[in-house]
Scaffold this motif. Structure first.
Motif, PDB file in Angstrom:
ATOM      1  N   UNK A  53      81.354   9.623 -39.243  1.00 51.38           N
ATOM      2  CA  UNK A  53      81.965   8.317 -38.979  1.00 51.38           C
ATOM      3  C   UNK A  53      83.049   8.419 -37.899  1.00 51.38           C
ATOM      4  N   UNK A  54      83.751   9.569 -37.891  1.00 57.30           N
ATOM      5  CA  UNK A  54      84.825   9.722 -36.899  1.00 57.30           C
ATOM      6  C   UNK A  54      84.217   9.785 -35.493  1.00 57.30           C
ATOM      7  N   UNK A  55      83.127  10.540 -35.354  1.00 62.67           N
ATOM      8  CA  UNK A  55      82.478  10.634 -34.036  1.00 62.67           C
ATOM      9  C   UNK A  55      82.005   9.251 -33.581  1.00 62.67           C
ATOM     10  N   UNK A  56      81.431   8.512 -34.519  1.00 58.15           N
ATOM     11  CA  UNK A  56      80.961   7.156 -34.166  1.00 58.15           C
ATOM     12  C   UNK A  56      82.168   6.297 -33.763  1.00 58.15           C
ATOM     13  N   UNK A 103      88.531  -0.974 -37.203  1.00 53.17           N
ATOM     14  CA  UNK A 103      89.815  -0.573 -36.601  1.00 53.17           C
ATOM     15  C   UNK A 103      89.627   0.323 -35.372  1.00 53.17           C
ATOM     16  N   UNK A 104      88.451   0.922 -35.223  1.00 55.17           N
ATOM     17  CA  UNK A 104      88.134   1.636 -33.978  1.00 55.17           C
ATOM     18  C   UNK A 104      87.767   0.625 -32.890  1.00 55.17           C
ATOM     19  N   UNK A 153      72.481   4.231 -39.772  1.00 50.28           N
ATOM     20  CA  UNK A 153      73.398   3.204 -39.247  1.00 50.28           C
ATOM     21  C   UNK A 153      74.384   3.857 -38.281  1.00 50.28           C
ATOM     22  N   UNK A 154      74.926   4.999 -38.704  1.00 56.70           N
ATOM     23  CA  UNK A 154      75.898   5.683 -37.818  1.00 56.70           C
ATOM     24  C   UNK A 154      75.229   6.041 -36.490  1.00 56.70           C
ATOM     25  N   UNK A 155      74.012   6.581 -36.619  1.00 62.26           N
ATOM     26  CA  UNK A 155      73.279   6.949 -35.404  1.00 62.26           C
ATOM     27  C   UNK A 155      73.024   5.711 -34.540  1.00 62.26           C
ATOM     28  N   UNK A 156      72.631   4.630 -35.175  1.00 67.56           N
ATOM     29  CA  UNK A 156      72.316   3.387 -34.458  1.00 67.56           C
ATOM     30  C   UNK A 156      73.541   2.830 -33.746  1.00 67.56           C
ATOM     31  N   UNK A 157      74.697   2.910 -34.406  1.00 68.87           N
ATOM     32  CA  UNK A 157      75.918   2.393 -33.772  1.00 68.87           C
ATOM     33  C   UNK A 157      76.287   3.263 -32.570  1.00 68.87           C
ATOM     34  N   UNK A 158      76.201   4.581 -32.771  1.00 68.46           N
ATOM     35  CA  UNK A 158      76.560   5.491 -31.667  1.00 68.46           C
ATOM     36  C   UNK A 158      75.632   5.245 -30.463  1.00 68.46           C
ATOM     37  N   UNK A 159      74.330   5.167 -30.734  1.00 65.77           N
ATOM     38  CA  UNK A 159      73.357   4.950 -29.646  1.00 65.77           C
ATOM     39  C   UNK A 159      73.600   3.596 -28.971  1.00 65.77           C
ATOM     40  N   UNK A 160      73.889   2.592 -29.786  1.00 60.84           N
ATOM     41  CA  UNK A 160      74.084   1.232 -29.254  1.00 60.84           C
ATOM     42  C   UNK A 160      75.279   1.167 -28.317  1.00 60.84           C
ATOM     43  N   UNK A 202      83.644   7.092 -30.419  1.00 62.68           N
ATOM     44  CA  UNK A 202      82.741   6.554 -29.385  1.00 62.68           C
ATOM     45  C   UNK A 202      83.025   5.072 -29.168  1.00 62.68           C
ATOM     46  N   UNK A 203      83.282   4.359 -30.244  1.00 60.63           N
ATOM     47  CA  UNK A 203      83.571   2.914 -30.125  1.00 60.63           C
ATOM     48  C   UNK A 203      84.899   2.728 -29.389  1.00 60.63           C
ATOM     49  N   UNK A 204      85.909   3.503 -29.841  1.00 62.19           N
ATOM     50  CA  UNK A 204      87.238   3.316 -29.238  1.00 62.19           C
ATOM     51  C   UNK A 204      87.228   3.639 -27.750  1.00 62.19           C
TER      52      UNK A 204
END
Ligand code: TC6
Length: 722
Positions: free
Chosen positions: A74-77, A105-106, A27-34, A80-82
């Motif tokens: 999770x922090x890296x992900x 919150x990110x 999931x973390x990988x998927x969010x980062x890639x997305x 990336x979102x922020x």
């Protein structure tokens, strides 16, 4: 794990990781890639993160905590979102918890269904929100609210979260289409203040005072736990520049992650869920047996226990017929029920309307005949086998064929009670813990002939009435009281050998119990134990007096009986192991009269008192119980160590941060526990419960560290295979 799709100019990242969309590696990988993909795609103007199925991510994947780390953290992900150039909207439903709330919150905007809940439950796992949750929450909700939410772990309703700035908008209906409309209303770039790192924490002016108040509260309410204190320190660090605060959060998080407390609390999380799963045999197990519906109930006995059980059933919306032959006792019971419910209203745990609805569902009655048509009856009369046999015999005649007959006995053999009926398959023990409307445990006890359907029904009932049901096999005392008897007996012997009640209690309270054995004795009433001892003596054909020192060759302490005979029944008489300002008062004071009684008792018995170390108090209290716990596994009375731990956690207030007695034994090391039990067996040969359990001996001397998950099977295999 994360499905990427575009709807017009919006990228929708849908987390698909049932059952709770935990933020596992994929999931973390998927969010980062997305996020990266959406930022690269010129057609995309904004991004929505949403959960498939029942919830937005409910947190990190707890089962990954004990495994080697994989993929982006999770922090890296989150970072990336922020830093996404395109606005990211978290669209929240279900339970947005822990790492899930951190991802939210990110994000630059948070929109939620009105039914959603948000929260940081990490503290219950011995952790803090370690992906900048402690730094970000105070930036939207302020220091005081952040400290309260993070140290309590409570789930906050969407409405309350909106009021505190955690959410930007609440919606009804279709979350995705509402989020798409919301996305369409946003500017193309992300405003400076929507990246929370750029915003100062709120409430900085009073931060020191808020911190002190919160610290005092956690020291009182969560004494012994280290996580709440680190949570507070981390939130306070949100006053520093963002990077510095985040660094402190990391240090405090790592301190917790590697602590024994976090491991124990995470063990408890899974143990609590494992305990509700049951297996008796190939035919009788959770997968094969279905519960029958319980729509109407009866309770027999309007004493403290019966009334507490009635409240529990009423609160869960079940109608109850309360039967008590004596009209005065019935009236007293009904008043007690009203009093308990009114107390809940006063504490704002229910409304007056809810209380009235509960009371409308209560039918007081004086005859067992009124139970002829109910689906399930719980008998909660005095602990006397003959009386129970008589009641069950009558119920068998009166109740419809399908009615399940339950006994709230805390010690008696369910098979004997079942034999009084022609429906032993429908007889089962439902052992509640006092006060029944507060204590979360329900020890369900099956007999030899109890059917799988009956077991399934009471396990299901446990969940319906919001208890933690654990299934055990019948024997004297079942698991809870069988183990507790060792603990209490050792406590009384320690008094004879050198301790005073307050010294003993202090040690066990420092170990983490909310109250030591003697304070608990005063709370429950010394008459209870006295009556049980007398009944047991009668049933087994011996007598117990205040001069008795041995019963059938076993050491016995008559100290508690001496107090009983002096009318010292505990809190209710204002005197017991302690003294109180008045009958019913809570604050216990050391009573020199009790010291005199103990010293005289020892002198008369020729016992030479000595100084007893803290280590000896803890070991004798816990290891005697643990040895009995291994015997319960050996006998198949408990089917897994998790069940025993959950019983102690929720029945006796065993400190959660130590996991439970069996988990605690695993952290000490079984070889060490076994050695000490052998030592105490040699030292106290007249207490046969110190004979080491065979199972413990097998496990401790196998030369291998056998995981807890294999302990139960080890009870049935040959030592050579261990
Ligand atoms: C965190 O996020 C830290 C981040 C910092 C990083 C630096 N992981 O409870 P239920 C399983 S810490 C793995 O019966 P409900 C559960 O074991 C995490 N598994 O359902 C069970 O499995 P089983 C912060 C999880 O509807 C199944 O899902 N989050 C997780 O009564 C169903 O669970 C939390 O602490 C998980 N996070 O309640 C939230 N969560 O069927 C913990 C659940 O094999 N979860 N499972 O036994 C909950 O509080 C509840 O599960 C719930 C749903 C309220 C989400």
């Amino acid at each position: 794990m994360v499905d990427y799709r575009t709807v017009k100019s919006v990228a929708v990242l849908e987390v698909n990781n049932p059952p709770v969309n935990a933020l596992s590696y994929n999931v973390r990988q998927g969010l980062q890639d997305g996020i990266e993909r959406a930022n690269k795609d010129k057609e995309i103007k904004s991004i929505i993160i949403i959960g498939k199925g029942r919830t937005y991510p409910a947190g990190a994947d707890i089962s990954e905590f004990s495994k080697p780390h994989k993929g982006p953290n999770l922090i890296e992900v989150g970072l990336g979102i922020e830093s996404s150039r395109k606005p990211v909207i978290s669209a929240i439903h279900g339970t947005c918890l822990g790492g899930g709330l951190e991802i939210a919150l990110f994000s630059h905007y948070r929109i939620a269904l009105e039914s959603a809940k948000v929260g940081f439950p990490e503290v219950a796992l011995g952790l803090l929100p370690g992906a900048h949750g402690t730094q970000r929450l105070p930036r939207v909700a302020g220091m005081a609210f952040a400290m309260e939410i993070i140290t309590s772990g409570r789930h906050v309703s969407a409405r309350e979260a909106l009021q505190h700035g955690i959410l930007d908008k609440l919606v009804k209906g279709n979350l995705l289409s509402e989020s798409l409309d919301f996305a369409a209303s946003l500017p193309f770039s992300v405003p400076h203040n929507r990246r929370l790192r750029n915003v100062p924490a709120k409430g900085a002016e009073n931060a020191d005072r808020i911190f002190e108040v919160a610290l005092n509260k956690v020291k009182q309410k969560q004494n012994g736990f280290i996580a709440p204190i680190n949570c507070l320190k981390a939130v306070k660090a949100a006053l520093l520049p963002y990077e510095e605060g985040a660094k402190i959060e990391r240090e405090l998080f790592m301190e917790l992650l590697t602590s024994g407390q976090a491991k124990a609390q995470q063990y408890v999380f899974f143990a609590e869920r494992a305990a509700t799963r049951w297996y008796v045999s190939n035919e009788k197990n959770q997968k094969k047996c279905s519960a029958v519906p319980v729509k109407t109930t009866g309770v027999i006995g309007a004493g403290t226990m019966g009334s507490g059980i009635v409240v529990t059933l009423l609160r869960a919306g079940l109608p109850v017929i309360l039967v008590e032959q004596d009209s005065q006792n019935l009236e007293r019971g009904v008043n007690m029920i009203k009093g308990i419910l009114q107390g809940s209203v006063n504490l704002k745990r229910m409304t007056s309307q809810q209380m009235n609805k509960c009371l409308q569902q209560l039918t007081p009655a004086q005859s067992l005949d009124s139970l002829h048509n109910v689906d399930l009856v719980i008998e909660a009369v005095f602990e006397n086998l003959k009386l129970k046999e008589e009641i069950f015999g009558k119920l068998d005649e009166i109740c419809k064929q399908q009615t399940i007959l339950c006994s709230n006995t805390s010690t008696l053999d369910i098979d004997k009670i079942a034999r009084a009926t022609k429906r032993p398959d429908k007889v089962i023990g439902t052992h509640f813990f006092a006060p029944a409307f507060v204590m979360p445990l329900l020890e369900n006890v099956y007999g030899t002939k109890t059917s799988g359907e009956t077991i399934a029904t009471v396990m299901n009932l446990g969940k319906t009435i919001r208890k933690i049901p654990v299934l055990v096999k019948t024997c004297h005392g079942f698991v809870a009281n069988r183990m507790l008897a060792r603990y209490q007996t050792e406590a009384s012997f320690l008094l004879e050998e050198g301790c005073l009640p307050h010294e003993y209690d202090q040690v066990m309270e420092e170990f983490g119990f909310p109250m030591g054995a003697f304070k608990v004795g005063d709370l429950s009433g010394l008459d209870i134990g006295y009556r049980i001892r007398q009944e047991l003596a009668k049933a087994n054909g011996y007598t117990v007096t205040t001069d008795t020192r041995y019963i059938q060759g076993e050491r016995f302490s008559s100290l508690a009986d001496k107090l009983y005979e002096l009318g010292r029944l505990g809190r209710k008489t204002g005197k017991g192991w302690y003294k109180y300002d008045r009958p019913g008062a809570k604050e216990a004071f050391v009573d020199p009269d009790v010291t005199d009684i103990i010293l005289k008792h020892c002198k008369d018995a020729g016992i030479i008192r000595r100084k007893i170390s803290t280590q000896e108090i803890v070991e004798r209290s816990m290891y005697s119980s643990i040895n009995e716990g291994f015997r319960c596994l050996e006998d198949g009375v408990a089917s897994k160590p998790e069940d025993i731990d959950v019983i102690w956690l929720h029945g006796f207030g065993f400190p959660r941060y130590r996991g439970g007695p069996m988990y605690y034994a695993s952290t000490i090391g079984l070889a060490e526990v076994y050695d000490r039990i052998c030592y105490y067996h040699k030292t106290f040969p007249e207490s046969s419960y110190w004979v080491p359990s065979d199972l413990l001996r097998k496990l401790a001397t196998s030369g291998r560290n056998i995981p807890m998950s294999d302990w139960s099977t080890a009870a049935t295999v040959n030592k050579s295979r261990l």
